[in-house]
Design an enzyme around this catalytic site. Structure first.
Site, PDB file in Angstrom:
ATOM      1  N   ASN A 136     -13.989  16.486 -10.201  1.00  0.00           N
ATOM      2  CA  ASN A 136     -14.963  15.614  -9.522  1.00  0.00           C
ATOM      3  C   ASN A 136     -15.660  14.671 -10.515  1.00  0.00           C
ATOM      4  O   ASN A 136     -16.653  14.033 -10.175  1.00  0.00           O
ATOM      5  CB  ASN A 136     -16.005  16.462  -8.772  1.00  0.00           C
ATOM      6  CG  ASN A 136     -16.794  17.385  -9.708  1.00  0.00           C
ATOM      7  OD1 ASN A 136     -16.618  17.335 -10.924  1.00  0.00           O
ATOM      8  ND2 ASN A 136     -17.652  18.195  -9.142  1.00  0.00           N
ATOM      9  N   HIS A 138     -17.096  15.609 -13.366  1.00  0.00           N
ATOM     10  CA  HIS A 138     -18.203  16.166 -14.156  1.00  0.00           C
ATOM     11  C   HIS A 138     -17.838  16.211 -15.644  1.00  0.00           C
ATOM     12  O   HIS A 138     -16.679  16.327 -16.020  1.00  0.00           O
ATOM     13  CB  HIS A 138     -18.664  17.530 -13.625  1.00  0.00           C
ATOM     14  CG  HIS A 138     -17.770  18.699 -13.888  1.00  0.00           C
ATOM     15  ND1 HIS A 138     -17.629  19.743 -12.997  1.00  0.00           N
ATOM     16  CD2 HIS A 138     -16.990  19.020 -14.949  1.00  0.00           C
ATOM     17  CE1 HIS A 138     -16.809  20.640 -13.508  1.00  0.00           C
ATOM     18  NE2 HIS A 138     -16.395  20.221 -14.676  1.00  0.00           N
ATOM     19  N   GLU A 143     -22.724  17.590 -12.654  1.00  0.00           N
ATOM     20  CA  GLU A 143     -21.989  17.303 -11.428  1.00  0.00           C
ATOM     21  C   GLU A 143     -22.356  15.904 -10.930  1.00  0.00           C
ATOM     22  O   GLU A 143     -23.340  15.309 -11.389  1.00  0.00           O
ATOM     23  CB  GLU A 143     -22.353  18.356 -10.368  1.00  0.00           C
ATOM     24  CG  GLU A 143     -22.107  19.798 -10.802  1.00  0.00           C
ATOM     25  CD  GLU A 143     -20.634  20.202 -10.829  1.00  0.00           C
ATOM     26  OE1 GLU A 143     -19.753  19.319 -10.693  1.00  0.00           O
ATOM     27  OE2 GLU A 143     -20.358  21.402 -10.995  1.00  0.00           O
TER      28      GLU A 143
HETATM   29  C1  F6R Z   1     -16.454  22.959 -20.348  1.00  0.00           C
HETATM   30  C2  F6R Z   1     -16.929  21.798 -19.614  1.00  0.00           C
HETATM   31  C3  F6R Z   1     -16.265  21.287 -18.390  1.00  0.00           C
HETATM   32  C4  F6R Z   1     -14.753  21.175 -18.535  1.00  0.00           C
HETATM   33  C5  F6R Z   1     -14.120  20.656 -17.255  1.00  0.00           C
HETATM   34  C6  F6R Z   1     -12.612  20.604 -17.342  1.00  0.00           C
HETATM   35  O1  F6R Z   1     -17.304  23.237 -21.444  1.00  0.00           O
HETATM   36  O2  F6R Z   1     -17.910  21.276 -20.012  1.00  0.00           O
HETATM   37  O3  F6R Z   1     -16.808  20.036 -18.070  1.00  0.00           O
HETATM   38  O4  F6R Z   1     -14.465  20.308 -19.600  1.00  0.00           O
HETATM   39  O5  F6R Z   1     -14.489  21.458 -16.177  1.00  0.00           O
HETATM   40  O6  F6R Z   1     -12.114  21.902 -17.411  1.00  0.00           O
HETATM   41  P1  F6R Z   1     -10.599  22.159 -17.808  1.00  0.00           P
HETATM   42  O7  F6R Z   1     -10.442  21.705 -19.215  1.00  0.00           O
HETATM   43  O8  F6R Z   1     -10.417  23.657 -17.679  1.00  0.00           O
HETATM   44  O9  F6R Z   1      -9.763  21.368 -16.860  1.00  0.00           O
END
Ligand code: F6R
Length: 242
Positions: A136, A138, A143
């Protein structure tokens, strides 16, 4: 934003590790902002290899992680402190005392969050911030619609984020409902930022992030307003770019 598209995740991750190694070579006590999740794992593996080969020295490096679940302490295998120890810190010559992950188990979360920003300031600010991106948009756990001015703060996780992260827990009910995260402003204060995204599942949000107009509905798109951002993608994550 400087966008680089690599054939594979491994190549992008090696290039990301090279940026970090160069920063540390230029400034041995570099302050890193670090992320968890699946995205940076290959980059951390490469940094471990480089450290063992004598190509990067973490002895004086300081680090501040983006986020942590509320309610999980560092012994919980899904806490982000555990993740960082397991995926990087335990395998390189970093001084654990110089590694920081927001505290998710204190008595006063607001005071702990404020203290985290103060510690980053006292360290001289973040030199290189590593980011992944949520489906999304973030960054950290900021968010959609998180204020641009936000510093480290407590957030209620959206259903989509809890759903995306449930693969790491026994069931959705075990996924924490809240987290502490650096804010958008905390991230934007970093001197340089590298955001990585891999796989087709990230293609749509990457298109919005780099080709849409910057808006708080897509937190990562706000990175367009930062002057030193590298976006490293594999072919699949770049597949919807025009
Ligand atoms: C983790 C974080 C999150 C992830 C995001 C992507 O510290 O801050 O913003 O970077 O959710 O997650 P993955 O890499 O598992 O797709």
């Amino acid at each position: 934003m400087n966008i680089r598209i690599f054939d594979t995740m491994q190549q992008a991750s090696a290039a990301g590790a090279e940026i970090i190694a160069q920063a540390i070579a230029a400034k041995p006590n570099t302050v890193l902002g670090l992320a968890t999740g699946s995205t940076p794992v290959a980059m951390y593996k490469e940094l471990i290899r480089m450290n063992k080969a004598g190509e990067v020295d973490f002895a004086k490096v300081r680090s501040y992680n983006l986020d942590e679940y509320i309610g999980l302490d560092g012994t919980h295998d899904q806490s982000y402190r555990y993740f960082m120890d397991d995926n990087l810190f335990n395998h390189v010559n970093i001084d654990k005392a110089n590694t920081h992950v927001p505290c998710g188990t204190g008595a006063d979360h607001a005071a702990d969050a404020k203290h985290y920003d103060e510690m980053i300031d006292a360290a001289g600010g973040i030199d290189v911030q590593v980011l992944g991106i949520g489906n999304n948009g973030h960054i950290g756990f900021n968010e959609p619609l998180t204020p641009f001015t936000s510093m480290t703060h407590i957030v209620k996780l959206t259903d989509s984020t809890r759903e995306a992260n449930k693969r790491f827990f026994a069931s959705i009910d075990d996924v924490p409902t809240h987290a502490v995260t650096m804010g958008i402003h905390t991230v934007m204060q970093a001197r340089s930022i590298i955001l990585m995204a891999f796989g087709e599942g990230k293609a749509e949000i990457i298109k919005k992030t780099v080709e849409g107009r910057p808006e708080i509905a897509v937190p990562a798109s706000l990175l367009q307003l930062h002057e030193d951002v590298e976006i490293y993608l594999d072919e699949a994550a770049a597949s919807k770019l025009s």
